[in-house]
Design a protein around this motif. Structure first.
Motif, short mmCIF file in Angstrom:
data_model
loop_
_atom_site.label_atom_id
_atom_site.label_comp_id
_atom_site.label_asym_id
_atom_site.label_seq_id
_atom_site.Cartn_x
_atom_site.Cartn_y
_atom_site.Cartn_z
N SER A 43 27.29 -33.08 40.53
CA SER A 43 26.39 -33.98 41.24
C SER A 43 26.39 -35.35 40.58
CB SER A 43 24.98 -33.41 41.27
OG SER A 43 24.96 -32.19 41.98
N GLU A 44 26.25 -35.35 39.26
CA GLU A 44 26.20 -36.63 38.56
C GLU A 44 27.46 -37.45 38.78
OE1 GLU A 44 23.27 -35.15 34.90
OE2 GLU A 44 25.44 -35.21 34.64
N ARG A 45 28.62 -36.79 38.61
CA ARG A 45 29.88 -37.53 38.72
C ARG A 45 30.17 -37.93 40.17
NH1 ARG A 45 33.77 -34.19 34.42
NH2 ARG A 45 32.35 -34.48 32.65
N PHE A 46 29.86 -37.04 41.08
CA PHE A 46 30.11 -37.31 42.51
C PHE A 46 29.24 -38.47 42.99
CE2 PHE A 46 29.15 -35.46 46.99
CZ PHE A 46 30.11 -36.26 47.59
N ILE A 47 27.95 -38.40 42.70
CA ILE A 47 27.05 -39.46 43.15
C ILE A 47 27.44 -40.80 42.52
CG2 ILE A 47 24.66 -40.28 43.22
CD1 ILE A 47 23.87 -37.23 42.97
N ALA A 48 27.67 -40.80 41.22
CA ALA A 48 28.04 -42.05 40.55
C ALA A 48 29.33 -42.61 41.14
CB ALA A 48 28.19 -41.81 39.05
N GLY A 49 30.28 -41.72 41.43
CA GLY A 49 31.54 -42.17 42.02
C GLY A 49 31.36 -42.77 43.40
N VAL A 50 30.51 -42.16 44.19
CA VAL A 50 30.28 -42.69 45.54
C VAL A 50 29.61 -44.07 45.45
CG1 VAL A 50 28.92 -42.40 47.65
CG2 VAL A 50 30.25 -40.49 46.74
N LEU A 51 28.65 -44.21 44.56
CA LEU A 51 27.98 -45.51 44.43
C LEU A 51 28.98 -46.58 43.99
CD1 LEU A 51 24.54 -44.56 42.79
CD2 LEU A 51 25.12 -44.78 45.22
N GLU A 52 29.84 -46.24 43.05
CA GLU A 52 30.84 -47.20 42.58
C GLU A 52 31.84 -47.57 43.68
OE1 GLU A 52 33.03 -45.98 39.02
OE2 GLU A 52 31.06 -45.72 38.08
N ASN A 53 32.30 -46.55 44.37
CA ASN A 53 33.37 -46.76 45.37
C ASN A 53 32.83 -46.84 46.78
OD1 ASN A 53 36.13 -46.38 43.87
ND2 ASN A 53 34.69 -44.92 43.00
N ARG A 54 31.62 -47.30 46.93
CA ARG A 54 30.99 -47.26 48.26
C ARG A 54 31.77 -48.05 49.29
NH1 ARG A 54 28.37 -50.16 44.62
NH2 ARG A 54 27.90 -52.35 45.01
N LYS A 55 32.41 -49.13 48.87
CA LYS A 55 33.17 -49.91 49.86
C LYS A 55 34.37 -49.13 50.37
CE LYS A 55 31.85 -54.49 48.18
NZ LYS A 55 32.34 -55.78 47.65
N HIS A 56 35.08 -48.47 49.48
CA HIS A 56 36.23 -47.67 49.92
C HIS A 56 35.78 -46.56 50.87
CE1 HIS A 56 37.54 -49.54 46.16
NE2 HIS A 56 38.78 -49.35 46.54
N ILE A 57 34.66 -45.94 50.52
CA ILE A 57 34.17 -44.84 51.35
C ILE A 57 33.71 -45.35 52.70
CG2 ILE A 57 32.39 -43.06 51.49
CD1 ILE A 57 32.74 -42.72 48.47
N ALA A 58 33.04 -46.48 52.70
CA ALA A 58 32.63 -47.09 53.96
C ALA A 58 33.86 -47.36 54.83
CB ALA A 58 31.87 -48.39 53.69
N ILE A 59 34.89 -47.91 54.22
CA ILE A 59 36.08 -48.28 54.99
C ILE A 59 36.75 -47.03 55.57
CG2 ILE A 59 38.40 -49.28 54.82
CD1 ILE A 59 37.13 -51.27 52.73
N PHE A 60 36.87 -45.99 54.77
CA PHE A 60 37.47 -44.76 55.32
C PHE A 60 36.62 -44.21 56.46
CE2 PHE A 60 38.09 -39.99 54.91
CZ PHE A 60 39.15 -39.97 55.81
N SER A 61 35.32 -44.19 56.25
CA SER A 61 34.45 -43.62 57.28
C SER A 61 34.55 -44.40 58.59
CB SER A 61 33.00 -43.63 56.80
OG SER A 61 32.87 -42.81 55.65
N ARG A 62 34.63 -45.71 58.45
CA ARG A 62 34.63 -46.54 59.66
C ARG A 62 35.98 -46.62 60.33
NH1 ARG A 62 31.85 -51.53 56.56
NH2 ARG A 62 29.68 -50.85 56.56
N GLU A 63 37.03 -46.66 59.53
CA GLU A 63 38.34 -47.06 60.06
C GLU A 63 39.30 -45.91 60.24
OE1 GLU A 63 38.13 -49.95 61.10
OE2 GLU A 63 36.76 -51.01 59.77
N GLU A 64 38.83 -44.68 60.18
CA GLU A 64 39.77 -43.55 60.26
C GLU A 64 40.64 -43.60 61.51
OE1 GLU A 64 37.63 -39.86 62.11
OE2 GLU A 64 36.76 -40.16 60.13
N LYS A 65 40.11 -44.13 62.59
CA LYS A 65 40.88 -44.17 63.83
C LYS A 65 42.01 -45.20 63.79
CE LYS A 65 38.48 -41.03 65.88
NZ LYS A 65 39.10 -39.71 66.09
N ASN A 66 42.01 -46.05 62.78
CA ASN A 66 43.08 -47.03 62.64
C ASN A 66 44.19 -46.56 61.72
OD1 ASN A 66 42.08 -49.21 64.33
ND2 ASN A 66 40.44 -49.38 62.83
N LEU A 67 44.01 -45.41 61.07
CA LEU A 67 45.07 -44.89 60.19
C LEU A 67 46.19 -44.28 61.02
CD1 LEU A 67 42.85 -43.11 57.52
CD2 LEU A 67 44.35 -45.07 57.10
N MET A 68 47.40 -44.24 60.45
CA MET A 68 48.47 -43.46 61.06
C MET A 68 48.03 -41.99 61.01
SD MET A 68 50.87 -45.73 61.64
CE MET A 68 52.30 -44.65 61.92
#
Lengths: 205, 205
Positions: free
Chosen positions: A99-124
């Motif tokens: 939990s600690e590592r996962f949450i901290a990682g998501v907070l750090e990489n929130r932009k990457h996660i946001a982009i994947f969540s939003r843009e999945e339909k644009n991936l090959m």
DNA sequence: AGAAATATCTACTGGTGAGTTTATAAATAT
DNA sequence: ATATTTATAAACTCACCAGTAGATATTTCT
């Protein structure tokens, strides 16, 4: 091959890697802020002080850049999971650490996660399948950890799969509301959310 | 004005409303499946058996269609919240009812919620602010409910705001993984997730 | 220093799709 | 029935942007 040649080659690779990294970083900021389709390669170039063909010298296409960003976002969570599963701990201890590592990682990489969540339909499709597979792998492993905790009598829940998806969701969703300038410092937030996860699975304590 | 004229006018309005609704439904399916930018108005027209100007007769622009869809997604959650808050119940009873209605609503409207989550950067700023305001309103009200439960000694958590965001996230995220053809029927899933929410806030029972 | 390879830029191409204009068909009113 | 309005379509425009070709500068090697 003389030493100087090796060094020069190594340096060149390092320079190329730096250029790639800077390009990705600029793209992350712009895709996050304005969306993938609303960001032109020209604009990314401008923010780096270069032009479009510079980017094409380092990436095959705009969508490859996107795939790179999306991979990185999920990879962080996967690494948190794998780093915990190799340790010799009880399910409760593993869940706390995860939990600690996962949450901290998501907070750090929130932009990457946001982009994947939003843009999945644009991936090959192939990239989407690969990256989404990483996410499913995370869910599968978390389900396994929760099931182990149930079997050990440490967790008081019925359905480890639904719980795993719920934990994954409550944490991943943080990209929607988390702000670096918010009320709680990241480590306080990690501590609060970790407690909520432990509550959710009814850890015996 | 004769009765026939009134009737004709009413019918015409009903027909117009039906056309709007069908157009929105077609757009929901296509935006959900392929993304907003990858869906042309021509394609939406094809799926309805009409052409682009038909859509322009009923919507001012493509982005207005998107705003309509996004509003509807959030409005469902808002209605679930407001319907519960008007009842004269204890915080625990309210949280149970809210969970059931909120989760069921998200499962039903998962496509609308997916579209808002993914396409927010394509909304006009004013629409985004309005719709995002609805989301924040939901979070505020849920925070209030949790705080009331804490004050009443019914919930055992520290930070009602973080808990509200976590609950909102674990439920909203269901659009990512929920499939109508999945292992659990919707009502079973609602029941499972409701229990997880009650666990999370340490409801006394 | 000069030659070869590499990196980057300027300028272009081609396809696409939102939104519009103008024409036509259908419904409604007289 | 005919005129009028409304709904829909066919065809067009205009801007935008991913990706590329060819020119130029820079680095590396001998």
């Amino acid at each position: 091959m003389p030493a100087s040649a090796t060094q020069a080659l190594g340096l060149r690779d390092e320079v190329a890697a730096l250029k790639r990294a800077r390009t990705v970083a600029a793209a992350v900021d712009l895709f996050y802020e304005n969306g993938y389709e609303n960001t032109t390669l020209e604009t990314i170039g401008q923010s780096l002080g270069v032009t479009k063909p510079f980017i094409y010298a380092h990436f095959r296409s705009k969508v490859e850049l996107l795939a790179d960003i999306c991979s990185r976002g999920i990879a962080t969570s996967q690494e948190a999971m794998d780093s915990v599963l190799t340790l010799d701990l009880t399910p409760t201890e593993k869940l706390i650490l995860l939990s600690e590592r996962f949450i901290a990682g998501v907070l750090e990489n929130r932009k990457h996660i946001a982009i994947f969540s939003r843009e999945e339909k644009n991936l090959m499709p192939a990239d989407f399948d690969r990256i989404n597979g990483m996410r499913r792998d995370f869910d599968r492993k978390l389900t396994g950890l929760l099931r182990a905790g149930i079997d050990a009598g440490e967790f008081g829940i019925d359905d480890p799969h639904v719980a795993a998806l719920s934990i994954g969701g409550m944490v991943s969703w943080a990209y929607v509301w988390y702000r670096a300038t918010g009320r709680l410092a990241p480590d306080k937030l990690v501590a609060e959310m970790k407690e909520l996860i432990l509550n959710m699975v009814r850890v015996k304590r």
